[in-house]
Each structure stands twice: as structure tokens, then as C-alpha cells.
Write a protein that holds these residues in place. Structure first.
Motif, PDB file in Angstrom:
ATOM      1  N   VAL A   1      -6.060 -22.050 -26.741  1.00 14.64           N
ATOM      2  CA  VAL A   1      -7.201 -22.437 -27.095  1.00 14.64           C
ATOM      3  C   VAL A   1      -7.274 -22.705 -28.375  1.00 14.64           C
ATOM      4  O   VAL A   1      -7.272 -21.889 -29.323  1.00 14.64           O
ATOM      5  CB  VAL A   1      -8.589 -21.788 -26.592  1.00 14.64           C
ATOM      6  CG1 VAL A   1      -9.673 -22.449 -27.031  1.00 14.64           C
ATOM      7  CG2 VAL A   1      -8.413 -21.453 -25.013  1.00 14.64           C
ATOM      8  N   SER A   2      -7.631 -23.768 -28.902  1.00 20.24           N
ATOM      9  CA  SER A   2      -7.625 -24.146 -30.604  1.00 20.24           C
ATOM     10  C   SER A   2      -8.819 -23.442 -30.908  1.00 20.24           C
ATOM     11  O   SER A   2      -9.902 -22.942 -30.360  1.00 20.24           O
ATOM     12  CB  SER A   2      -7.855 -25.588 -30.767  1.00 20.24           C
ATOM     13  OG  SER A   2      -9.240 -25.915 -30.326  1.00 20.24           O
TER      14      SER A   2
ATOM     15  N   PRO B   1      -9.029 -26.223 -25.023  1.00 21.52           N
ATOM     16  CA  PRO B   1      -7.628 -25.717 -24.456  1.00 21.52           C
ATOM     17  C   PRO B   1      -6.728 -26.897 -25.186  1.00 21.52           C
ATOM     18  O   PRO B   1      -6.747 -27.945 -25.230  1.00 21.52           O
ATOM     19  CB  PRO B   1      -7.718 -26.115 -22.999  1.00 21.52           C
ATOM     20  CG  PRO B   1      -9.170 -25.790 -22.528  1.00 21.52           C
ATOM     21  CD  PRO B   1      -9.869 -26.368 -23.926  1.00 21.52           C
ATOM     22  N   SER B   2      -5.270 -26.461 -25.268  1.00 22.50           N
ATOM     23  CA  SER B   2      -4.399 -27.215 -26.000  1.00 22.50           C
ATOM     24  C   SER B   2      -3.246 -27.331 -24.864  1.00 22.50           C
ATOM     25  O   SER B   2      -3.322 -26.998 -23.646  1.00 22.50           O
ATOM     26  CB  SER B   2      -3.915 -26.564 -27.277  1.00 22.50           C
ATOM     27  OG  SER B   2      -3.218 -25.089 -26.694  1.00 22.50           O
ATOM     28  N   GLU B   3      -2.117 -27.695 -25.289  1.00 22.20           N
ATOM     29  CA  GLU B   3      -0.839 -27.675 -24.513  1.00 22.20           C
ATOM     30  C   GLU B   3      -0.431 -26.439 -23.941  1.00 22.20           C
ATOM     31  O   GLU B   3      -0.899 -25.391 -24.599  1.00 22.20           O
ATOM     32  CB  GLU B   3       0.229 -28.526 -25.284  1.00 22.20           C
ATOM     33  CG  GLU B   3      -0.031 -29.883 -25.708  1.00 22.20           C
ATOM     34  CD  GLU B   3      -0.295 -30.805 -24.392  1.00 22.20           C
ATOM     35  OE1 GLU B   3       0.321 -30.923 -23.722  1.00 22.20           O
ATOM     36  OE2 GLU B   3      -1.202 -31.513 -24.498  1.00 22.20           O
TER      37      GLU B   3
ATOM     38  N   ASP C   1     -19.155 -25.907 -14.280  1.00 21.84           N
ATOM     39  CA  ASP C   1     -17.854 -26.398 -13.875  1.00 21.84           C
ATOM     40  C   ASP C   1     -16.855 -26.892 -15.165  1.00 21.84           C
ATOM     41  O   ASP C   1     -16.185 -27.769 -15.039  1.00 21.84           O
ATOM     42  CB  ASP C   1     -18.063 -27.701 -12.904  1.00 21.84           C
ATOM     43  CG  ASP C   1     -16.802 -27.831 -12.186  1.00 21.84           C
ATOM     44  OD1 ASP C   1     -15.908 -27.141 -11.834  1.00 21.84           O
ATOM     45  OD2 ASP C   1     -16.580 -28.948 -11.862  1.00 21.84           O
ATOM     46  N   CYS C   2     -17.149 -26.124 -16.311  1.00 23.02           N
ATOM     47  CA  CYS C   2     -16.055 -26.601 -17.409  1.00 23.02           C
ATOM     48  C   CYS C   2     -15.921 -25.640 -18.347  1.00 23.02           C
ATOM     49  O   CYS C   2     -16.679 -25.403 -18.908  1.00 23.02           O
ATOM     50  CB  CYS C   2     -16.827 -28.071 -18.029  1.00 23.02           C
ATOM     51  SG  CYS C   2     -16.039 -28.567 -19.174  1.00 23.02           S
ATOM     52  N   PHE C   3     -14.696 -25.074 -18.421  1.00 24.38           N
ATOM     53  CA  PHE C   3     -14.360 -23.810 -19.357  1.00 24.38           C
ATOM     54  C   PHE C   3     -14.924 -22.456 -18.997  1.00 24.38           C
ATOM     55  O   PHE C   3     -14.920 -21.674 -19.805  1.00 24.38           O
ATOM     56  CB  PHE C   3     -14.794 -24.184 -20.749  1.00 24.38           C
ATOM     57  CG  PHE C   3     -14.103 -25.351 -21.320  1.00 24.38           C
ATOM     58  CD1 PHE C   3     -13.020 -25.816 -20.872  1.00 24.38           C
ATOM     59  CD2 PHE C   3     -14.746 -26.000 -22.551  1.00 24.38           C
ATOM     60  CE1 PHE C   3     -12.210 -27.128 -21.392  1.00 24.38           C
ATOM     61  CE2 PHE C   3     -14.099 -26.841 -23.169  1.00 24.38           C
ATOM     62  CZ  PHE C   3     -12.817 -27.595 -22.703  1.00 24.38           C
ATOM     63  N   GLU C   4     -15.677 -22.438 -17.640  1.00 25.56           N
ATOM     64  CA  GLU C   4     -16.004 -21.034 -17.232  1.00 25.56           C
ATOM     65  C   GLU C   4     -14.963 -20.132 -16.951  1.00 25.56           C
ATOM     66  O   GLU C   4     -15.016 -18.798 -17.344  1.00 25.56           O
ATOM     67  CB  GLU C   4     -17.001 -21.259 -15.964  1.00 25.56           C
ATOM     68  CG  GLU C   4     -16.154 -21.502 -14.739  1.00 25.56           C
ATOM     69  CD  GLU C   4     -15.937 -23.127 -14.644  1.00 25.56           C
ATOM     70  OE1 GLU C   4     -15.329 -23.371 -13.602  1.00 25.56           O
ATOM     71  OE2 GLU C   4     -16.249 -23.787 -15.463  1.00 25.56           O
ATOM     72  N   ASP C   5     -13.620 -20.718 -16.707  1.00 28.19           N
ATOM     73  CA  ASP C   5     -12.370 -19.957 -16.625  1.00 28.19           C
ATOM     74  C   ASP C   5     -11.877 -19.396 -17.949  1.00 28.19           C
ATOM     75  O   ASP C   5     -11.399 -18.444 -18.273  1.00 28.19           O
ATOM     76  CB  ASP C   5     -11.382 -20.544 -15.860  1.00 28.19           C
ATOM     77  CG  ASP C   5     -11.201 -21.900 -16.306  1.00 28.19           C
ATOM     78  OD1 ASP C   5     -11.785 -22.631 -17.284  1.00 28.19           O
ATOM     79  OD2 ASP C   5     -10.179 -22.640 -15.423  1.00 28.19           O
ATOM     80  N   VAL C   6     -11.923 -20.166 -19.182  1.00 28.12           N
ATOM     81  CA  VAL C   6     -11.556 -19.984 -20.529  1.00 28.12           C
ATOM     82  C   VAL C   6     -12.475 -18.952 -20.940  1.00 28.12           C
ATOM     83  O   VAL C   6     -12.095 -17.850 -21.484  1.00 28.12           O
ATOM     84  CB  VAL C   6     -11.521 -21.305 -21.328  1.00 28.12           C
ATOM     85  CG1 VAL C   6     -11.059 -20.811 -22.704  1.00 28.12           C
ATOM     86  CG2 VAL C   6     -10.832 -22.316 -20.682  1.00 28.12           C
TER      87      VAL C   6
END
Length: 179
Positions: free
Chosen positions: A56-57, A62-64, A98-103
Motif C-alpha cells: 500500500v502506498s 494498493p499498489s502492484e 465495500d472498498c478497502f475494508e480488507d486493507v
């Protein structure tokens, strides 16, 4: 909290898992003494990697793929999390919608000292990508930017946040103007 199982398996409706998927996740959790395990997600062509761990930057995006065994987070599309650690971390933060909750969850697990690892042999395959109307794509991008900022605001220490947050906001605004 409703289950008494040792692990909670996460799988998205946009993936299909290999028959040995769950066993590979549990095996990795036990052999690495990990709290959370990410599975490898391939695109529908079954060759192109969609997720095999990501960094993660500094601005929360999230990055490659990282190619490392130890990860910041496990994708909610294909993962296993120890139930007690999921409860200790407070579960998924519903404000991330539903967006980045896992991160965010993975970041909190790491801050609590838990290990998140990759099980490269726990394979899941993405089904065909859903096409979204143009207006929905714009809303999704705003959600991505908002949640990235919210995540670093929530998880960085104050000293780090003082230096990073102004740049993160500026870059988010710039991406909004360009996109």
C-alpha cells in the motif's frame, strides 16, 4: 461472533475457488502461525495474477503485487482469518462500504502484532468482470479516494500523519482533477 469456528473464510461472489483452496489456507495459517491468510487470485484466463499480495502506498492506495510471503492485508475476495483476531481487531469497519475494508482490517491486524501471509497455492479465479455504467465508475473512484484517506487517517500514528496527510489530500485532489 456468531460462529465458534476457529477460522472465518472469506470468498467473494466474483471468484470461484479451487477444490484445495480452503485446505491450502488452513495449512498456511498453521505452518506460519498466521492470523490471516490471503489466497492467490487469478483472472478468468487462469494465468494473469489479480492478487498475490500487494503493498500500500504512503497515501493508502494498493499498489502492484508485492511477491512477499508476509503481507499487510489479505483480499476479502479470497482469505482466511482467525476468528479471535477478527473479533480483537473489531471486524470490518462498515464505514469503508465495500472498498478497502480488507486493507484496513489487515493494517489493524498488523498493528496488533498479528501475521498476515500469502498461501500461493490457495487458488481462486475471477469470473468475468462486471461492467459498470460511467456514473457508477466516477462514484467508485470517489469512494476509493475517500477510503484511502480515511484509512491512513485512522491507522497512521499522529507524527506520521502530520507529514503524510497533506500530501495525500493534495494527490487525491489532483487525481480527481485529472480523472
Amino acid at each position: 461472533e456468531a460462529t465458534k469456528a476457529e477460522y472465518v473464510a472469506l470468498v467473494s461472489d466474483v471468484v470461484q475457488v479451487d477444490p484445495g483452496w480452503l485446505q491450502a489456507l488452513v495449512s498456511a495459517a498453521e505452518s506460519h502461525r498466521a492470523t490471516a491468510v490471503a489466497g492467490t487470485i487469478l483472472e478468468s484466463d487462469r494465468r494473469t495474477v489479480h492478487f498475490a499480495g500487494r503493498d500500500v502506498s504512503f497515501v493508502g492506495l494498493p499498489s502492484e503485487p508485492s511477491g512477499r510471503q508476509r503481507l499487510l492485508y489479505a483480499s476479502r475476495q479470497s482469505a482466511l482469518v482467525r476468528r479471535t483476531a477478527l473479533i480483537e481487531a473489531g471486524g470490518f469497519d462498515a464505514t469503508f462500504a465495500d472498498c478497502f475494508e480488507d486493507v484496513d482490517l489487515g493494517w489493524r491486524l498488523n498493528l496488533l502484532g498479528h501475521a498476515v501471509v500469502l498461501a500461493s497455492d490457495a487458488l481462486a479465479y475471477r469470473t468475468a468482470e462486471r461492467s459498470l455504467p460511467e456514473g457508477v465508475i466516477a462514484l467508485r473512484q470517489r469512494l476509493v479516494e475517500r477510503n484511502a484517506l480515511a484509512m491512513i487517517f485512522k491507522n497512521y500514528e499522529d507524527r506520521t500523519l502530520e507529514h503524510v496527510f497533506p500530501a495525500a489530500v493534495a494527490l487525491s485532489l489532483l487525481r480527481g482533477l485529472i480523472g
